[in-house]
Write an enzyme that holds these catalytic residues in place. Structure first.
Site, PDB file in Angstrom:
ATOM      1  N   SER A 151       0.993  -1.432  -0.210  1.00 50.39           N
ATOM      2  CA  SER A 151      -0.400   0.073  -0.106  1.00 50.39           C
ATOM      3  C   SER A 151       1.105   1.595  -0.087  1.00 50.39           C
ATOM      4  CB  SER A 151      -1.071   0.145   1.222  1.00 50.39           C
ATOM      5  OG  SER A 151      -0.504  -0.414   1.955  1.00 50.39           O
ATOM      6  N   HIS A 204      -3.508  -3.006  -5.518  1.00 51.00           N
ATOM      7  CA  HIS A 204      -3.785  -2.985  -4.759  1.00 51.00           C
ATOM      8  C   HIS A 204      -5.025  -3.249  -4.216  1.00 51.00           C
ATOM      9  CE1 HIS A 204      -3.962   0.532  -1.806  1.00 51.00           C
ATOM     10  NE2 HIS A 204      -3.898  -0.465  -1.267  1.00 51.00           N
ATOM     11  N   GLU A 255      -6.870  -0.796  -7.323  1.00 52.00           N
ATOM     12  CA  GLU A 255      -6.607   0.088  -7.956  1.00 52.00           C
ATOM     13  C   GLU A 255      -4.994  -0.564  -8.295  1.00 52.00           C
ATOM     14  OE1 GLU A 255      -4.392   3.071  -5.063  1.00 52.00           O
ATOM     15  OE2 GLU A 255      -4.185   4.119  -6.240  1.00 52.00           O
ATOM     16  N   ASN A 310      -5.008   6.255  -1.939  1.00 47.41           N
ATOM     17  CA  ASN A 310      -4.180   6.890  -0.548  1.00 47.41           C
ATOM     18  C   ASN A 310      -3.463   8.347  -0.410  1.00 47.41           C
ATOM     19  OD1 ASN A 310      -5.087   3.948   1.121  1.00 47.41           O
ATOM     20  ND2 ASN A 310      -2.926   3.604   0.787  1.00 47.41           N
TER      21      ASN A 310
HETATM   22  P1  NAD Z   1      -0.508  -9.587   7.442  1.00 51.54           P
HETATM   23  O1  NAD Z   1       0.472  -8.988   8.726  1.00 51.54           O
HETATM   24  O2  NAD Z   1      -1.616  -9.953   8.703  1.00 51.54           O
HETATM   25  O3  NAD Z   1      -0.222 -10.417   6.610  1.00 51.54           O
HETATM   26  C1  NAD Z   1       1.232 -10.903   6.019  1.00 51.54           C
HETATM   27  C2  NAD Z   1       1.124 -11.936   6.458  1.00 51.54           C
HETATM   28  O4  NAD Z   1       2.265 -12.700   5.349  1.00 51.54           O
HETATM   29  C3  NAD Z   1       1.270 -12.905   7.528  1.00 51.54           C
HETATM   30  O5  NAD Z   1       1.208 -14.008   7.842  1.00 51.54           O
HETATM   31  C4  NAD Z   1       3.142 -13.025   7.698  1.00 51.54           C
HETATM   32  O6  NAD Z   1       3.181 -14.661   8.609  1.00 51.54           O
HETATM   33  C5  NAD Z   1       2.787 -13.022   6.474  1.00 51.54           C
HETATM   34  N1  NAD Z   1       4.464 -13.391   6.235  1.00 51.54           N
HETATM   35  C6  NAD Z   1       5.116 -12.318   6.056  1.00 51.54           C
HETATM   36  N2  NAD Z   1       6.326 -12.688   5.716  1.00 51.54           N
HETATM   37  C7  NAD Z   1       6.658 -14.179   4.887  1.00 51.54           C
HETATM   38  C8  NAD Z   1       7.519 -15.047   4.021  1.00 51.54           C
HETATM   39  N3  NAD Z   1       8.569 -13.945   4.381  1.00 51.54           N
HETATM   40  N4  NAD Z   1       6.523 -15.839   3.137  1.00 51.54           N
HETATM   41  C9  NAD Z   1       5.461 -15.675   3.989  1.00 51.54           C
HETATM   42  N5  NAD Z   1       5.011 -15.714   4.323  1.00 51.54           N
HETATM   43  C10 NAD Z   1       4.766 -14.349   5.353  1.00 51.54           C
HETATM   44  O7  NAD Z   1      -1.107  -7.689   6.335  1.00 51.54           O
HETATM   45  P2  NAD Z   1      -1.882  -7.468   5.532  1.00 51.54           P
HETATM   46  O8  NAD Z   1      -2.610  -6.493   6.075  1.00 51.54           O
HETATM   47  O9  NAD Z   1      -2.214  -8.332   5.094  1.00 51.54           O
HETATM   48  O10 NAD Z   1      -0.850  -6.736   4.513  1.00 51.54           O
HETATM   49  C11 NAD Z   1      -0.131  -7.780   3.503  1.00 51.54           C
HETATM   50  C12 NAD Z   1       0.442  -6.147   2.254  1.00 51.54           C
HETATM   51  O11 NAD Z   1      -0.852  -6.164   1.994  1.00 51.54           O
HETATM   52  C13 NAD Z   1       1.134  -5.262   3.091  1.00 51.54           C
HETATM   53  O12 NAD Z   1       1.843  -5.111   1.944  1.00 51.54           O
HETATM   54  C14 NAD Z   1      -0.142  -3.958   3.001  1.00 51.54           C
HETATM   55  O13 NAD Z   1       1.067  -2.747   2.821  1.00 51.54           O
HETATM   56  C15 NAD Z   1      -0.737  -4.864   2.843  1.00 51.54           C
HETATM   57  N6  NAD Z   1      -2.124  -4.187   2.141  1.00 51.54           N
HETATM   58  C16 NAD Z   1      -2.844  -3.746   3.622  1.00 51.54           C
HETATM   59  C17 NAD Z   1      -4.050  -3.473   3.406  1.00 51.54           C
HETATM   60  C18 NAD Z   1      -4.762  -3.292   5.118  1.00 51.54           C
HETATM   61  O14 NAD Z   1      -6.262  -2.827   5.148  1.00 51.54           O
HETATM   62  N7  NAD Z   1      -3.583  -4.184   5.588  1.00 51.54           N
HETATM   63  C19 NAD Z   1      -4.806  -2.056   2.696  1.00 51.54           C
HETATM   64  C20 NAD Z   1      -3.810  -2.378   0.711  1.00 51.54           C
HETATM   65  C21 NAD Z   1      -2.456  -3.071   0.793  1.00 51.54           C
END
Ligand code: NAD
Length: 733
Positions: free
Chosen positions: A444, A465, A477, A515
């Site tokens: 994001s 995204h 996006e 964003n």
């Molecule tokens: P989260 O912490 O809930 O999930 C991340 C997952 O990735 C975890 O389950 C973790 O164990 C796994 N992980 C970490 N390192 C790893 C690796 N090396 N190999 C395999 N798995 C691995 O995070 P999230 O909120 O789901 O966000 C994930 C991505 O999405 C981020 O880049 C975030 O910026 C993006 N994002 C988040 C949102 C939001 O609202 N939370 C919205 C859009 C984009």
């Protein structure tokens, strides 16, 4: 072209079949309407015809009105478009009223020919208003069919008699979910709600409708409102019960629309005023209110963004034309956290095979369990079956093994927001995938061009995204890095279409598009609190201008620690150019106080035990006492809107945004930007560039350079241009 054909069978039933050539769904246009009128005239005049069935030659009945009809009614009327609309609507009423009266004697109400509507499937908008003018509505028992009047969702209301007829058929109270909320139902529910009369097995549809037509009596085909002594169900406005309904409805509409959606109030007025007069006068009143809504720039802007342009984007308006079909067969989702679990769910729901990978098996399994819980909820609400759940879950493989990704044709990475972690998984994945596979990141905040550097094939690297929660949010996006190729863009778009979301495609820049616009809105609201503006004024100003959440509530919902994280990262990236200290200081302080937002049941607002939002936290006013003089409501609103809108204009100037349609649709679907306005560019067109410059100049003088008028806007004001005039037409063409 023949949209309607009529054939009389041996029993004397004229079957008028609606079947628009070369379209998968019937939509009504002016020529078609004329054909319907002629077919009805011919059948009514033919002594051999005993009755009429109106049906469709397609699996569905009709999707609605061709919106160009409205445009052409306006255009054909030269310098009096309102008259053109009103006359056009009254002509429509005349034809539908002719169907309803079906040749019966005006005094005795006898001698008319029975007319039934037979709906094989979906019937929306005019596709239901036409049946409502018939004497009996039959629908095939097709659980996939949607029946209803969704006009209010795009800023208009049912204006071909649907409002007047449904209110009289059901009463104002029972009709309100269908009229005021645009509720759609399957045939069984539509029958239970009283909109249609009979649900029959699909293969008996025509037979049953014909049998009814042949046996119907004069009394059967007389509409209640044409019979002596008709009383509106639930009571007309001056009846005590009716009084209560209308007082309540009026308050409800105002609380939901905050007075910014002209259609809901106009609809209610048409129902209220129409209930006090005879039916034909009520139709005239409906036409007048409908004309006033169509003449309001908000309704054309909403139709343009939420209907025309949204559909164009979904159908691939910005897809690279010469790339072959890129539909996804198997997607690999990296990271089974909040986002990854949601992405796996929507993909499997679309029939795509999913490999859901995380660092350890239990995390991967938890991600898959999210889909199970989702389907269980669906089953308990009778929206899904056990078989569907099993089928969906069987498409998701939860694993820690990279080799399972080998035959994926799309990878979506949703691991921690950390450049190093992302680079590491990119390399691991690329060691096993083929050259056909496209790699997408759901980051994001991190620039796509930078993340792409970890890839061996930057042309196959792209940003997809999603917004949270993935299964609910309609926008995706798509972000092009500096080296992203056309096939990657086509892949992302074809995938978005498979999962039935609306895409926008933007170029890479800090915070992309959505964003980039919403963060300044949050900051501006928080900054105002730090200046001593009453938080209630900030929040209400936002809601009264049509934002779904005030900035402080939004900050609480998305969490204060996320705000802190974003502020710190932005500060680090911008150094001395960072100017949002007023809001970040307040965020840092809240975080230090442990007030991390709704999830902590403490933020700008107080929350009760169950997490229900209460009033503002008292500590806020102690830290930032309310200033003695509070700003005018409009000034607060201008600040809140302009911070978002100016970012949209800057994104266009910088070519981050390549199409204003995407800017408008993305704003409404992505962060709920005042939908009544049609989006930031539509809003600027409504107020005019000249007025926008005036507002920006005044705000800059009083509040600083963040409101500086973009050169593009100033130039447009000078030339008297609009955004859709300058950027819209050639793209739309
Ligand atoms: P989260 O912490 O809930 O999930 C991340 C997952 O990735 C975890 O389950 C973790 O164990 C796994 N992980 C970490 N390192 C790893 C690796 N090396 N190999 C395999 N798995 C691995 O995070 P999230 O909120 O789901 O966000 C994930 C991505 O999405 C981020 O880049 C975030 O910026 C993006 N994002 C988040 C949102 C939001 O609202 N939370 C919205 C859009 C984009």
């Amino acid at each position: 072209m023949t949209d309607f054909t009529s054939k009389t069978d041996k029993d004397g039933v004229a079957v008028i079949t609606w079947d628009v050539p070369e379209k998968s769904m019937n939509v009504l246009n002016l020529e078609g309407f004329k054909e319907l009128d002629e077919a009805v005239d011919a059948a009514l005049a033919d002594d051999a015809v005993k009755g009429i069935v109106i049906t469709s030659g397609k699996p569905d009945f009709a999707g609605g009105m061709d919106l160009n009809v409205i445009a052409s009614m306006k255009d054909n009327a030269g310098d009096n478009p309102a008259k053109g609309l009103f006359d056009g609507l009254m002509n429509m009423h005349k034809v539908l009223r002719k169907i309803e009266r079906a040749g019966m004697d005006p005094k005795t109400n006898k001698g008319g020919k029975p007319i039934a509507a037979a709906l094989p499937g979906t019937a929306l908008g005019i596709g239901l208003e036409l049946p409502l003018s018939c004497h009996r509505i039959f629908a095939a028992d097709n659980p996939k069919a949607k029946i209803g009047l969704p006009e209010i969702m795009v800023g208009i209301f049912p204006g071909a008699g649907g409002t007047t007829r449904l209110a009289r058929k059901l009463g104002a109270m029972a009709a309100s979910p269908f009229l005021l909320e645009g509720k759609l139902s399957d045939p069984q529910k539509a029958k239970a709600g009283g909109i249609i009369d009979e649900v029959v097995p699909a293969d008996e549809l025509l037979e049953k409708a014909k049998a009814w037509v042949l046996s119907a009596t004069d009394a059967d085909i007389l509409k209640p409102w044409d019979a002596k002594g008709y009383k509106m169900p639930g009571g007309a406005p001056y009846h005590p019960a009716g009084f209560m309904t209308f007082v309540g409805a009026s308050a409800m509409v105002n609380s939901k629309t905050k007075g910014v959606y002209p259609a809901a109030k106009a609809l209610l007025s048409a129902v209220y005023e129409g209930a006090l007069v005879p039916f034909d006068t009520a139709l005239k009143i409906e036409a007048r209110w409908f004309t006033s809504v169509l003449m309001n720039p908000s309704s054309s802007a909403m139709i343009r963004s939420l209907f025309v342009n949204k559909e164009a984007l979904e159908k691939g308006a910005v897809r690279p034309a010469d790339v072959a079909d890129q539909r996804v067969k198997k997607v690999g989702v990296l990271g089974a956290g909040m986002m990854g679990a949601g992405i796996a769910l929507v993909s499997a729901k679309a029939g795509i095979e999913v490999v859901l990978l995380d660092q350890d098996q239990s995390a991967a399994d938890r991600g898959k369990a999210y889909s199970e819980t989702y389907m269980d909820k669906g089953i308990s609400r009778r929206k899904a079956t056990e078989e569907q759940k099993e089928a969906l879950l069987s498409r998701i493989t939860a694993t820690t093994d990279y080799n399972a990704l080998a035959d994926c044709d799309l990878i979506i990475e949703a691991v921690f927001e950390d450049t190093k972690v992302k680079a590491d998984v990119t390399a691991k994945v690329e060691a096993v995938i083929s050259e056909d596979c496209i790699f997408a990141t759901n980051t994001s905040t991190l620039p796509i061009t930078e993340l792409a550097k970890a890839s061996k094939a930057q042309d196959r690297f792209i940003g997809i995204h999603f917004f949270s929660p993935v299964e609910k949010m309609l926008l995706v996006e798509i972000i092009k890095g500096a080296k992203t190729g056309d096939r990657a863009v086509a892949k992302a778009l074809d995938y978005t279409r498979q999962i039935r979301k609306t895409p926008i495609v933007v170029n890479d820049a800090r915070f992309f598009y959505a964003n980039r616009c919403i963060i300044p809105y949050l900051n501006e609201g928080i900054r105002m609190v730090s200046e001593g503006v009453a938080p209630a004024l900030v929040e209400n100003a936002a809601k009264l201008v049509g934002m779904p959440l005030g900035p402080l509530q939004l900050a609480d919902e998305t969490s204060i620690d996320l705000g802190v994280k974003i502020a710190k990262a932005t500060m680090a990236a911008m150094g001395d150019d960072y100017t949002d200290h007023a809001s970040s200081d307040l965020l840092f302080w809240l975080a230090d106080e442990g007030r991390l937002g709704r999830k902590a049941k403490a933020g700008f607002y107080n929350y009760d035990e169950k997490g229900k939002r209460q009033g503002f936290w008292e500590g806020l006013a102690e830290k930032h006492p309310h200033a003695e003089t509070q700003p005018e409501l409009t000034e607060v609103q201008h600040r809140l809107l302009m911070t978002q809108v100016l970012e949209a204009v800057r994104a266009l100037e910088e070519n981050v945004l390549m199409d204003i349609r995407e800017g408008d649709v993305g704003a409404i679907l992505g962060w709920g930007f005042a939908p009544w306005s049609g989006g930031p560019f539509s809003w600027l067109d409504i107020i005019g560039a000249e007025r926008a410059v005036e507002i920006c100049d005044a705000l800059t003088e009083k509040h600083g350079d963040r409101f500086t008028t973009p050169a593009l806007l100033r130039e447009m004001a000078k030339n008297g241009e609009t955004f859709y005039g300058r950027f819209g037409s050639q793209k739309a063409a």
